[in-house]
Design an enzyme around this catalytic site. Structure first.
Site, mmCIF file in Angstrom:
data_model
loop_
_atom_site.group_PDB
_atom_site.id
_atom_site.type_symbol
_atom_site.label_atom_id
_atom_site.label_comp_id
_atom_site.label_asym_id
_atom_site.label_seq_id
_atom_site.Cartn_x
_atom_site.Cartn_y
_atom_site.Cartn_z
ATOM 1 N N HIS A 113 43.015 43.116 42.465
ATOM 2 C CA HIS A 113 42.735 44.432 41.878
ATOM 3 C C HIS A 113 42.987 45.495 42.921
ATOM 4 C CE1 HIS A 113 40.671 47.622 39.678
ATOM 5 N NE2 HIS A 113 40.798 46.850 38.627
ATOM 6 N N ASP A 146 40.577 40.435 33.441
ATOM 7 C CA ASP A 146 41.479 39.700 32.538
ATOM 8 C C ASP A 146 41.411 38.195 32.696
ATOM 9 O OD1 ASP A 146 43.619 42.423 33.130
ATOM 10 O OD2 ASP A 146 42.692 41.916 31.216
HETATM 11 C C1 SDX Z 1 43.738 45.561 35.160
HETATM 12 O O1 SDX Z 1 43.294 49.658 37.868
HETATM 13 C C2 SDX Z 1 42.461 49.174 37.040
HETATM 14 O O2 SDX Z 1 41.301 49.506 37.002
HETATM 15 C C3 SDX Z 1 43.029 48.148 36.071
HETATM 16 C C4 SDX Z 1 42.030 47.409 35.191
HETATM 17 C C5 SDX Z 1 41.403 48.338 34.177
HETATM 18 O O3 SDX Z 1 40.274 48.033 33.720
HETATM 19 O O4 SDX Z 1 42.053 49.316 33.769
HETATM 20 O O5 SDX Z 1 41.024 46.851 35.996
HETATM 21 C C6 SDX Z 1 42.710 46.304 34.390
HETATM 22 O O6 SDX Z 1 44.874 45.923 35.117
HETATM 23 C C7 SDX Z 1 43.306 44.400 36.006
HETATM 24 C C8 SDX Z 1 44.507 43.754 36.792
HETATM 25 C C9 SDX Z 1 45.264 42.804 35.857
HETATM 26 N N1 SDX Z 1 46.500 42.322 36.541
HETATM 27 C C10 SDX Z 1 46.616 41.079 36.965
HETATM 28 O O7 SDX Z 1 45.716 40.245 36.942
HETATM 29 C C11 SDX Z 1 48.006 40.739 37.503
HETATM 30 C C12 SDX Z 1 47.886 39.959 38.801
HETATM 31 N N2 SDX Z 1 47.371 40.845 39.849
HETATM 32 C C13 SDX Z 1 48.309 41.523 40.675
HETATM 33 O O8 SDX Z 1 49.587 41.710 40.244
HETATM 34 C C14 SDX Z 1 47.696 42.582 41.567
HETATM 35 O O9 SDX Z 1 46.572 42.056 42.145
HETATM 36 C C15 SDX Z 1 47.356 43.933 40.946
HETATM 37 C C16 SDX Z 1 48.510 44.507 40.214
HETATM 38 C C17 SDX Z 1 46.187 43.813 40.044
HETATM 39 C C18 SDX Z 1 46.972 44.867 42.096
HETATM 40 O O10 SDX Z 1 48.108 45.033 42.841
HETATM 41 P P1 SDX Z 1 48.115 45.880 44.204
HETATM 42 O O11 SDX Z 1 46.818 46.561 44.420
HETATM 43 O O12 SDX Z 1 49.356 46.695 44.176
HETATM 44 O O13 SDX Z 1 48.175 44.771 45.287
HETATM 45 P P2 SDX Z 1 49.513 44.217 45.922
HETATM 46 O O14 SDX Z 1 50.458 43.858 44.811
HETATM 47 O O15 SDX Z 1 49.975 45.170 46.964
HETATM 48 O O16 SDX Z 1 48.991 42.860 46.590
HETATM 49 C C19 SDX Z 1 48.412 42.886 47.909
HETATM 50 C C20 SDX Z 1 48.710 41.483 48.448
HETATM 51 C C21 SDX Z 1 50.196 41.108 48.379
HETATM 52 O O17 SDX Z 1 50.423 40.152 49.378
HETATM 53 P P3 SDX Z 1 51.069 40.681 50.829
HETATM 54 O O18 SDX Z 1 52.316 41.488 50.477
HETATM 55 O O19 SDX Z 1 49.966 41.524 51.465
HETATM 56 O O20 SDX Z 1 51.373 39.423 51.566
HETATM 57 O O21 SDX Z 1 48.026 40.511 47.656
HETATM 58 C C22 SDX Z 1 48.975 39.681 47.005
HETATM 59 C C23 SDX Z 1 50.304 40.406 47.060
HETATM 60 O O22 SDX Z 1 51.399 39.484 47.034
HETATM 61 N N3 SDX Z 1 48.516 39.501 45.626
HETATM 62 C C24 SDX Z 1 48.560 38.356 44.932
HETATM 63 C C25 SDX Z 1 47.976 38.647 43.698
HETATM 64 N N4 SDX Z 1 47.604 39.922 43.652
HETATM 65 C C26 SDX Z 1 47.936 40.460 44.843
HETATM 66 N N5 SDX Z 1 49.045 37.126 45.265
HETATM 67 C C27 SDX Z 1 48.923 36.176 44.305
HETATM 68 N N6 SDX Z 1 48.363 36.386 43.076
HETATM 69 C C28 SDX Z 1 47.881 37.598 42.748
HETATM 70 N N7 SDX Z 1 47.331 37.800 41.557
#
Ligand code: SDX
Length: 392
Positions: free
Chosen positions: A271, A328
């Site tokens: 998140h 989710d």
């Molecule tokens: C919602 O914003 C809100 O409030 C949203 C929400 C709402 O109520 O409106 O809460 C609802 O959208 C919840 C999120 C649902 N999405 C997912 O579950 C999809 C999977 N999660 C990710 O794609 C990610 O965690 C996000 C999109 C939720 C957040 O992305 P960020 O903040 O841009 O984080 P990032 O992509 O920069 O990740 C930081 C690091 C990265 O690794 P490094 O580059 O530092 O090595 O964490 C890793 C990412 O690769 N990472 C994950 C991961 N999520 C982040 N690695 C594996 N699996 C994951 N799910």
């Protein structure tokens, strides 16, 4: 010559906003709607009460809540021509694409809803959308199932009516199941608002051009559809099903999620704001056990989900990046137990988020905020002269 621009101090920064609706503390895992904790609201309130709280700022008296519900029912009728629009979609159209289109189409049948210069016009547009949006969502499910559209029953409660419009079988008496109603009510509360997330920011920026409530919410539905946002609840179940089909080998999927060269992510984890447990995920996980037990449903993907969570919470990659289950991760398991098809999960998220979107749009309009215009840091080419094509 770096191409960087420094913003002039007087520039109205419209990239972020002040809001009095929802408070989030990502480190502490705190979520409050208008000051009330999500834990208390999920336990003690019902969804329509929470919708009123988010939109108008205070918990309603019984009279206020009854009038709000009455006004919603009075304006929930959807024009017959909307059915023809719905029927024109291909059978396998994704329900979020249909819902976004139909929500915007509402403007054509209620053009007055665009001019909200008076509080009364604004209120009418709001109760109109609170009434019509669930009808459109339910009709989308009935189209998927080739069932006739059901108009619902004005004698029912708000969430009761949603379940009837969705699940009533033609030519059969609909038997209300309190477990389904109560668990859906709680899920809708937990999804109702979440400050400036992607879809809410979309609603605010579309609304800031005075495009009208229905068009603004339609933009929010489209933004929510994405698998990185609300679409994650569908992607979680598809991921868990794939793991189940793969013999339940969670370790392989954990390795894929950590592999930089593999685009796979553990859906339902991580998140932007929560760097601790998402308080909603904690409540939904507990509710999943209770609802499946109450309904007598055994779903192997719940155990796979819990196994994944255990592994991730002990895994250095996830711990270092503070990746926890989000809203989710478990919600789809409950929706599935309630008999809702996977493609409809994000529509359920939208049904819950509707009052939050409306509240944020109303706040932005009442505060007379300027049109949204986020600035950029320019990193492209410096000035250069045109070159004729025969000299390139
Ligand atoms: C919602 O914003 C809100 O409030 C949203 C929400 C709402 O109520 O409106 O809460 C609802 O959208 C919840 C999120 C649902 N999405 C997912 O579950 C999809 C999977 N999660 C990710 O794609 C990610 O965690 C996000 C999109 C939720 C957040 O992305 P960020 O903040 O841009 O984080 P990032 O992509 O920069 O990740 C930081 C690091 C990265 O690794 P490094 O580059 O530092 O090595 O964490 C890793 C990412 O690769 N990472 C994950 C991961 N999520 C982040 N690695 C594996 N699996 C994951 N799910």
């Amino acid at each position: 010559d770096s191409g960087l621009i420094t913003l002039d101090p007087g520039y109205k920064n419209t990239g972020s906003c002040e809001s009095a609706i929802t408070y989030l503390d990502g480190e502490q895992g705190i979520l409050r709607y208008r000051g009330y904790s999500i834990e208390e609201l999920a336990e003690k309130a019902d969804f329509l009460e929470v919708a009123y709280l988010l939109i108008f700022g205070e918990l309603p008296t019984k009279q206020e809540l009854d009038k709000f519900h009455y006004d919603i029912k009075e304006r929930s009728e959807v024009d017959e021509d909307m059915k023809r629009i719905l029927d024109s979609f291909p059978r396998n159209a994704h329900p979020m694409g249909i819902l976004s289109s139909l929500t915007s189409a509402l403007t054509a049948f209620d053009p007055k809803s665009v001019n909200v210069n008076s509080r009364e016009d604004m209120y009418n547009a709001i109760v109109g959308l609170m009434g019509k949006f669930p009808v459109l969502a339910a009709w989308t499910l009935r189209k998927m199932r080739s069932k006739p559209y059901d108009y619902g029953d004005s004698s029912l409660g708000y969430v009761e009516n949603i379940t009837k419009m969705m699940f009533k079988k033609p030519n059969e008496e609909y038997k209300m199941n309190p477990v389904i109603v109560n668990s859906l009510d709680k899920l809708l509360i937990l999804h109702a608002d979440h400050e400036q997330n992607c879809s809410t920011s979309t609603v605010r920026i579309v609304g800031s051009s005075h495009a009208g409530l229905f068009a603004s919410i339609s933009g929010g539905v489209s933004a929510l559809w994405g698998p990185l946002h609300g679409g994650a609840n569908q992607a979680v179940i598809e991921m868990l099903e794939a793991i189940k089909a793969d013999g339940g080998d969670t370790k392989r999927y954990m390795a894929k999620a950590k592999d930089k060269d593999d685009p796979f992510r553990l859906m339902g984890f991580g998140h932007r704001v929560y760097k601790n447990f998402d308080p909603r995920a904690r409540i939904i996980k507990k509710a999943a056990d209770e609802v499946l037990a109450d309904l007598g449903v055994v779903d192997p993907v719940l155990d796979i989900a819990k196994g994944l969570e255990r592994e991730a919470l002990e895994d250095e990659y996830f711990v270092q990046r503070k990746l926890y289950p989000n809203v989710d991760f478990y919600s789809g398991i409950i929706y599935r137990a309630l008999g809702i098809p996977t493609e409809m999960f994000t529509v359920m998220f939208a049904l819950g988020r509707l009052p939050g979107w409306i509240a944020q749009w109303r706040e932005m309009r009442l505060r007379k905020e300027p049109i949204g215009r986020p600035r950029q840091i320019y990193v492209g080419e410096n000035a250069r002269s045109f070159v004729d094509i025969d000299k390139r």
